[in-house]
Design an enzyme around this catalytic site. Structure first.
Site: not given
Length: 351
Positions: A103-104
């Site tokens: 998610d990053e």
């Protein structure tokens, strides 16, 4: 990405929007108070975080703080799908990307000056169009400050940090906000009377070196002053891929043989799918066991040729299991494939 797993679940369960929602465990509960198993929170919506719920918290403790929260099981296949979608959307606009997990990402925007804000807004719009989800972006001169900036205005934030903002926006923050300062380091800093990044910046570098060692002490001083020379690394070869699961109840290798066998097979299949999707094959197959007393053991073996085949992985992992003690009940089982190589390269070598 903002509360990524929970946000994906809200796409599928829009009726839960606005309610405190927790992701974790294996079954859905309309009230967290009804949950009786063990386990920890994988993530929580911002409504749940308002009650003090956070990632890594025991679900039993979360039930005490917010008994009315809804509990949904994690669906990592779905989260990986949305992860690919958001990264593909970003790559179409700004292809210099360092992948930092599901998610990053870090993005090198050096070629987009002076239109940094416009570029970031375009990225946010592209991510929302591709996924229906929001993201928060921090823009700064280096990765350390960009990471902090990305968390300042969540959710759906866009924060630019310049050199002139260091004293007003970064120094008042807790020292824990520096990526790499964990709970133990923060506690040691607090024992020295250092609670904020500004106080860390003002600390005597010699004291930091004395208490934390030459390397860590020097890094703490540099980080507090917003200095970070790490480049955006666009290619990072993984060393291994693994899948593991913690059971709702402890399982015994003999009394629960059928249940364990099915879980074991599924883990091998999932690791094989991950290898093929990412384009790798591996030679070192391993297992991880955690017992009911929390002792953990690993076993591994190296096979003759690289593989991404589930049956081959299971066969080797089973040999590893034969070398592990199985008298105690188990709370966790994992399968790992290491010594990875790009599938195209080993295919040329080994067919």
């Amino acid at each position: 990405m903002d509360a990524f797993y929970a946000s994906v679940e809200l796409l599928r369960h829009p009726e839960l929007r606005g309610l405190p929602l927790v992701i974790g465990g294996r079954r859905r509960y309309e009230r967290l108070a009804d949950y009786s198993g063990r386990g920890v929170i994988t993530t929580a919506t911002y409504e749940a975080r308002a009650f003090g719920l956070r990632s890594g918290m025991a679900l039993a403790r979360a039930a005490e703080l917010c008994p009315q929260a809804v509990l949904l099981p994690a669906d990592f296949d779905e989260y990986r799908k949305y992860s690919r979608l958001f990264k593909e959307a970003v790559a179409r606009l700004a292809p210099s990307i360092e992948d930092r997990g599901i998610d990053e990402i870090y993005i090198d925007l050096s070629d987009f000056e002076p239109a940094l804000r416009q570029t970031a807004l375009a990225i946010k719009a592209a991510v929302r169009e591709a996924t229906g989800l929001s993201c928060s972006i921090g823009i700064a001169a280096n990765k350390l400050l960009a990471k902090i900036a990305s968390e300042l205005d969540k959710p759906d934030g866009l924060t630019l940090i310049g050199a002139e903002d260091l004293a007003t926006r970064i120094w008042p923050l807790p020292a824990r906000r520096i990526n790499g300062v964990g709970p133990k380091a923060a506690a040691r800093l607090e024992a020295l009377g250092i609670r904020t990044i500004g106080e860390l910046a003002a600390a005597d570098p010699a004291l930091l070196v004395e208490r934390f060692g030459r390397s860590t002490g020097a890094w703490l001083h540099e980080a507090a002053h917003g200095r970070d020379e790490r480049p955006v690394v666009t290619v990072r070869e993984p060393k291994s891929l693994s899948r593991e699961t913690t059971f709702e109840r402890d399982l015994h290798a003999r009394r629960d043989r059928d249940a364990l066998s099915a879980i074991f097979t599924r883990l091998c299949e999932k690791v094989a799918e991950d290898l093929r999707r990412k384009g790798y094959r591996g030679r070192t197959i391993g297992i991880k066991l955690r017992y009911d007393n929390f002792d953990t053991v690993t076993r591994d073996m190296t096979i003759e040729t690289h593989t991404d085949d589930a049956h081959t992985i299971r066969r080797a992992a089973r040999e590893c299991l034969r070398r592990a003690p199985l008298e105690r009940r188990l709370r966790l089982l994992g399968v790992r494939v290491g010594a990875l190589a790009p599938a195209a390269e080993v295919a040329d070598l080994f067919g």
